[in-house]
Design a protein around this motif. Structure first.
Motif, PDB file in Angstrom:
ATOM      1  N   ALA A 111      38.068 -24.621  14.273  1.00 35.79           N
ATOM      2  CA  ALA A 111      37.856 -24.123  15.644  1.00 35.79           C
ATOM      3  C   ALA A 111      38.945 -24.641  16.584  1.00 35.79           C
ATOM      4  CB  ALA A 111      36.484 -24.559  16.150  1.00 35.79           C
ATOM      5  N   TYR A 120      31.109 -19.344  12.251  1.00 28.29           N
ATOM      6  CA  TYR A 120      32.073 -19.698  13.309  1.00 28.29           C
ATOM      7  C   TYR A 120      33.415 -20.202  12.770  1.00 28.29           C
ATOM      8  CZ  TYR A 120      28.170 -19.114  16.482  1.00 28.29           C
ATOM      9  OH  TYR A 120      27.107 -18.592  17.180  1.00 28.29           O
ATOM     10  N   LYS A 130      36.679 -20.339  15.153  1.00 30.88           N
ATOM     11  CA  LYS A 130      36.254 -20.023  16.532  1.00 30.88           C
ATOM     12  C   LYS A 130      37.313 -20.486  17.534  1.00 30.88           C
ATOM     13  CE  LYS A 130      33.143 -22.732  18.149  1.00 30.88           C
ATOM     14  NZ  LYS A 130      31.848 -23.409  18.307  1.00 30.88           N
ATOM     15  N   SER A 184      32.119 -23.967  12.080  1.00 29.45           N
ATOM     16  CA  SER A 184      33.278 -24.044  12.981  1.00 29.45           C
ATOM     17  C   SER A 184      34.496 -24.709  12.346  1.00 29.45           C
ATOM     18  CB  SER A 184      32.893 -24.773  14.277  1.00 29.45           C
ATOM     19  OG  SER A 184      31.837 -24.104  14.912  1.00 29.45           O
TER      20      SER A 184
END
Length: 360
Positions: free
Chosen positions: A143, A160, A163, A140
């Motif tokens: 993110a 991710y 994200k 992530s």
């Protein structure tokens, strides 16, 4: 929501529950129905899933102890918040370079949260915070990063990446002098840009599966992707400068993708249930060339440079992936604008026209 809450309270009262926590795991109050006549349900037996083990009241059915996620040890809390305080508090530019390892997860998210809390959903002016990381990023990276934050990663990223990206810019590229071809090697993991809403991402290398799944507004360039690319995408523009895996564009209902199909076999890997494959017009070509140029400028991509250097040969090999319903709405919106409508009136006219066409 008030009516939903009221109905929920009525159901809870009938079942004898005072709180939602009391309902967690109480499969014994479910009323099962035999649905084995349906072809999808035949052969399914949920009795083991719904089994209630004989345990005492001292065994918790829901989260009863606060979890320690170690946030105070994260790069955001130990470094980035202090480093970027001039940007957070006064909107002043910040530029820095830092190391990163794969145990550093969700880098940039707490920083982005502080910027959003202070400056609202509009974030900061583009380029206010410019952070460059060297190493392998954990899950992530970037993110939910808002506008005004650019995160560059010289190395590679886990799953991710980006994200929920919310206006920020993410760059991923290999270190200078890397002996391999970037466009033939994985540099970002699975599910990159999942649920992203706005911003940009430029990835010099291959990304894993489900690239841009549920993307609703990010513009991204990548050099190859795994299976299920652009799955359930609803907005944004994606450029793939190389091969894709199978099931590309499954459930894609909005946005546009441009795929460089040098081998001529992309159609066999694209899920065309909701999209059509088209040739590019002059407006597509201009958009595509601009995004590839920006990709080359920001990541040093040799792939981008090669495509632009031989543009007339490569351009006919790009395939435009266009959702069918989305195309009808876009065309209806253009007719509404041509008729003198604007703003919400134009949107309403376009959706009404699309609804009429879809009903026939």
């Amino acid at each position: 929501m008030r009516f939903v809450a009221q109905e929920l309270r009525e159901i809870m009262a009938r079942l004898g529950f005072r709180t939602l926590n009391e309902m967690v795991g109480r499969a014994d109050v479910l009323e099962p129905r035999r649905a084995i006549a349906h072809w999808k349900a035949q052969g399914l037996d949920f009795s083991n899933i719904l089994y209630q083990p004989p345990v005492g009241l001292d065994v918790g059915r829901y989260c009863m102890e606060a979890q320690d996620h170690g946030l105070e040890k994260s790069i955001d809390m130990t470094v980035l918040l202090d480093l970027c305080r001039p940007a957070i508090e006064r909107g002043e530019p910040v530029d820095a370079e830092l190391p990163i390892t794969n145990v550093d997860r969700v880098v940039g998210t707490i920083l982005g949260n502080e910027i959003t809390r202070r400056h609202g959903s509009q974030g900061l002016p583009d380029g206010t915070v410019n952070l460059r990381f060297n190493g392998s990023a954990g899950q992530s990276f970037g993110a939910f990063v808002p506008r005004g934050v650019t995160l560059g990663l010289c190395g590679d990223a886990n799953d991710y990446l980006g994200k929920g990206l919310s206006g920020g810019t993410i760059l991923v590229y290999p270190p200078a002098g890397s002996p391999f071809k970037a466009e033939e090697n994985i540099i970002a993991g699975n599910v990159a840009l999942y649920g992203a809403t706005s911003g940009e991402a430029f990835i010099r290398g291959m990304a894993g599966e489900r690239f841009c799944v549920r993307n609703s507004g990010v513009n991204a360039v990548v050099e190859a992707v795994g299976d299920h690319g652009c799955e359930y995408m609803t907005g944004g523009t994606v450029v793939v400068l190389g091969p894709t895996g199978r099931n590309f564009a499954a459930g894609m209902s909005g946005g546009v993708a441009y795929v460089l199909d040098e081998a001529g076999d992309f159609a066999g890997r694209c899920n065309t249930q909701m999209v059509g494959l088209e040739e590019l017009d002059d407006r597509d070509a201009a958009t595509l060339k601009n995004m590839i140029g920006r990709h080359g400028e920001l990541t040093g991509s040799e792939r981008a440079a090669a495509v632009l250097a031989d543009w007339d040969r490569f351009l006919p090999r790009f395939v435009k992936v266009m959702p069918k319903d989305y195309k009808r709405v876009v065309q209806a919106l253009e007719r509404a604008h041509a008729a003198g409508l604007s703003g919400d009136e134009a949107l309403a006219a376009a959706f009404e026209e699309n609804a009429r066409l879809g009903a026939h």
